[in-house]
Each structure stands twice: as structure tokens, then as C-alpha cells.
Scaffold this active site. Structure first.
Site, mmCIF file in Angstrom:
data_model
loop_
_atom_site.group_PDB
_atom_site.id
_atom_site.type_symbol
_atom_site.label_atom_id
_atom_site.label_comp_id
_atom_site.label_asym_id
_atom_site.label_seq_id
_atom_site.Cartn_x
_atom_site.Cartn_y
_atom_site.Cartn_z
ATOM 1 N N ILE A 13 9.576 -6.568 2.678
ATOM 2 C CA ILE A 13 9.929 -6.220 4.060
ATOM 3 C C ILE A 13 9.971 -7.489 4.915
ATOM 4 C CG2 ILE A 13 9.359 -4.741 6.035
ATOM 5 C CD1 ILE A 13 7.780 -2.953 4.024
ATOM 6 N N ALA A 74 1.842 -10.464 5.586
ATOM 7 C CA ALA A 74 1.122 -10.890 4.388
ATOM 8 C C ALA A 74 -0.089 -10.006 4.096
ATOM 9 C CB ALA A 74 0.669 -12.346 4.559
ATOM 10 N N ALA A 75 -0.017 -9.275 2.990
ATOM 11 C CA ALA A 75 -1.114 -8.380 2.585
ATOM 12 C C ALA A 75 -0.824 -7.868 1.182
ATOM 13 C CB ALA A 75 -1.217 -7.194 3.548
ATOM 14 N N ASN A 92 -8.568 -9.978 1.379
ATOM 15 C CA ASN A 92 -7.233 -10.499 1.692
ATOM 16 C C ASN A 92 -6.647 -9.850 2.949
ATOM 17 O OD1 ASN A 92 -4.914 -12.163 0.921
ATOM 18 N ND2 ASN A 92 -3.894 -10.197 0.652
ATOM 19 N N TYR A 141 -6.961 0.299 0.470
ATOM 20 C CA TYR A 141 -5.743 -0.247 1.078
ATOM 21 C C TYR A 141 -5.546 0.333 2.489
ATOM 22 C CZ TYR A 141 -0.899 -0.614 2.418
ATOM 23 O OH TYR A 141 0.238 -0.817 3.156
ATOM 24 N N GLY A 283 -5.066 10.702 -4.460
ATOM 25 C CA GLY A 283 -4.790 10.210 -3.116
ATOM 26 C C GLY A 283 -3.421 10.569 -2.579
#
Ligand code: UDP
Length: 325
Positions: A13, A74-75, A92, A141, A283
Site C-alpha cells: 500500500i 511501516a509495520a 515493531n 496485530y 479470529g
């Protein structure tokens, strides 16, 4: 020319948004450590290979560039991996963002567009989802993104930071002619995996056919990556125009089941997508569809891609040129 700093601009993205920012006349510098992104997605003169944890390096870069805003992609993004390695995700995604935010406040850069996620709604009680529904992620996450949104709220109060969090639904497709597209290793997303199944003849495993949906498979809101990129540009303009901090759902409002996506893939490719029906994936909510009214009315956003087949066609144009893995 307005300068923008994009973290994670070598990823999916981020690279599409960088591409669109450049086309709109912005001067873009990309920060990426290339741990998950690809060098080939960024023009070499725009890329600074730097870890988010390097607060001093980021501060020096921000002081030198003086961008009008930071767009922070950024991840790490894999839900399953985050359950196996939660420390990695908190370190992170949360630690990295904090380091960036500290560098921004030291350098006096006060506007941020943040990549958030629909995963922070967990298993929502109703659909379509509005931004005021409870934040109750069901994975590290999703929690990592919820934590950063909280931090942004506090930095707004304590430091005057203005931020926009875009809560992505299912980003997919590719910008035609850009050479960019969805490349994850390992790939976990439905559309690229279906396209690969068509090419290889090896079946994809579908995660459950016994949901309370019309055909028994999960329903998601698939948003074209270029429409998502457009939302980031509108967010940058909104902040530049003095807009207050806010969070927006980024989805089209249309839901498609896994079987509908599979049929669209078969129509577009003219091939067969072999599949095995497996058990549910932990999940997964049955239905995740955005109410993106706030994004549409506040930022003036409107999706250009409203047909699933058109979205899949752009993904296929990218995928068919890639070497088979
Ligand atoms: N899915 C699937 N098989 C796969 C990958 C995904 O059946 O190999 C399903 C998944 O259960 C969900 C939908 O496809 O219902 C979209 O999943 P994806 O991982 O692409 O995005 P998510 O919704 O998790 O963000």
C-alpha cells in the site's frame, strides 16, 4: 513543492500511495528497512534504508527534509504470525511507531497519517461497521494498531500532534501500468492466492464454509489499493488544511463472500481455481464490511473501483507477469 515522508513505502500500500503522491506533484522520501518491502518498488534516489527503531536517524532525516506530513505504513501485517510472535508485533508496530513519533516531536513535524486496520474491531456485533463501535481486537496485530491509535490520541493532547488513522478493510488489486502489485512472502491474502491457484493448478484451502452467511463463506469489504492510496492523499490535504485528528474506516461498503471472489477470479482469468474446503481460521469474523460514510463526507473520498471483477482484473494483470512461486 510539498514534501512528504512515507515510512514503509517499499511495501504494497505504501508503494501505491508513493506512486500517487508523486503523480500529484508531491516530493516524497521513503523510509523502509526492506525487511518486508521490496527495493524494486521505490526509485533509488527516494529510498532511505532505515529502521524505525533508529530514532536519531529519523530525527536527522526529518530535520533535513522538513516534510509537511509523515504517512506511516511501516509495520508487520500478518494476523497469524502475530499470534505466534506477539513480541515481534508489539516491538515493531508499537515500538517502531513510538520511535517515529518521538523523532517527529523532536524535529517539530506535527502531522501524521497512520495505517490502521479493521482488525481492531475484532468480532463486531453488527455490520456495516462505524468508527464508534468498540475497539476489541482479537490478535496481537489488531491490538498493536489499537495501541498506536491510543498513543496518537495522547500525543494529540500532550504535543498537539494532528493525525488521521485510516482503518483499512481488505486492500487488493494493483495500479495498472505502475509495475506495482501485491507481493507478500509468504502470501496469506485471498485474491493473490486464488490467482496463484489458477496458475499452478494447486488447490487453495478455503477457511470454512459453515458461517451464517448466504453461501456459508466469510464476507469481506475489498477495497482497491489505488482508492486506498487516494484516501491517504485526501488525509494529507485534510491535515494541511487544519483538519482535526480523526479515524476513518476505509472500505467500499460492499461485501463479497469468498465464493464470490473465487467466481470473479475464474471469470477474469478464464481458468479454474481449485480449492479444498478447510476448517475455520481462528479470529475470522463472518462479516466485515465498512460504513465509510465518515471518510466520504469528511474527506470527500469516493471509490473509483466498485466492481469486484475490475479489482480482480488489475490484480491478475500484475500476477500473470510474475514468475510462478
Ligand atoms: N481466506 C481463505 N483462504 C486463504 C486466505 C483467506 O479462505 O488462504 C479467506 C479468509 O478466511 C477471509 C477472506 O478469505 O474470509 C479474506 O482473507 P484475507 O487473509 O485475504 O484478509 P483478512 O480478511 O484476513 O484481512
Amino acid at each position: 513543492m510539498s514534501k512528504i515522508l512515507v515510512t514503509g513505502g517499499a511495501g504494497y500500500i505504501g508503494s501505491h500511495t508513493t506512486h500517487l503522491l508523486l503523480r500529484r506533484g508531491y516530493d516524497v522520501t521513503v523510509v523502509d528497512d526492506l525487511s518486508r518491502g521490496y527495493r524494486h518498488n521505490v526509485a533509488p534516489e527516494r529510498l532511505r534504508v532505515l529502521a524505525l527503531a533508529d530514532t536519531n536517524g529519523l530525527r536527522r532525516l526529518l530535520e533535513a527534509e522538513r516534510p509537511e506530513a509523515v504517512v506511516h505504513f511501516a509495520a508487520y501485517i500478518a494476523v497469524g504470525e502475530s499470534i505466534g510472535e506477539p513480541e515481534l508485533y508489539f516491538s515493531n508496530n508499537v515500538g517502531g511507531s513510538l520511535s517515529l513519533l518521538a523523532a517527529m516531536s523532536q524535529a517539530g513535524v506535527g502531522r501524521l497519517v497512520f495505517s490502521s486496520t479493521a482488525a481492531l474491531y475484532g468480532m463486531p456485533a453488527r455490520t456495516p461497521i462505524t468508527e464508534d463501535m468498540p475497539i476489541q481486537p482479537v490478535s496481537p496485530y489488531g491490538e498493536s494498531k489499537a495501541m498506536v491509535e491510543k498513543i496518537l490520541g495522547w500525543l494529540g493532547q500532550c504535543r498537539g500532534l494532528r493525525s488521521v488513522a485510516l482503518r483499512y478493510f481488505n486492500a487488493c488489486g494493483a495500479e495498472p501500468g505502475s509495475g506495482l502489485g501485491e507481493e507478500h512472502d509468504p502470501e496469506t491474502h485471498l485474491i493473490p492466492l486464488l490467482l496463484r491457484a489458477v496458475r499452478t493448478g494447486r488447490p487453495i484451502t478455503l477457511f470454512g464454509g459453515d458461517y451464517a452467511t448466504p453461501d456459508g463463506t466469510c464476507i469481506r469489504d475489498y477495497i482497491h489499493v489505488s482508492d486506498l492510496a487516494e484516501a491517504h492523499i485526501l488525509a494529507v490535504e485534510y491535515l494541511a488544511g487544519g483538519g482535526a485528528s480523526n479515524a476513518f474506516n476505509a472500505g467500499t461498503g460492499a461485501g463479497h463472500s469468498v465464493f464470490e471472489v473465487l467466481r470473479a477470479v475464474e471469470e477474469v482469468t478464464g481458468g479454474k481455481a481449485p480449492f479444498i474446503m478447510g476448517p475455520r481460521r481462528a479470529g475470522d469474523a463472518a462479516v466485515l464490511v465498512a460504513d465509510s460514510g465518515r471518510l466520504q463526507t469528511t474527506l470527500g473520498w469516493k471509490p473509483r473501483y466498485t466492481e469486484l471483477r475490475e479489482i480482480v482484473r488489475t490484480a491478475w494483470e500484475f500476477e500473470r507477469r510474475r514468475p510462478l512461486r
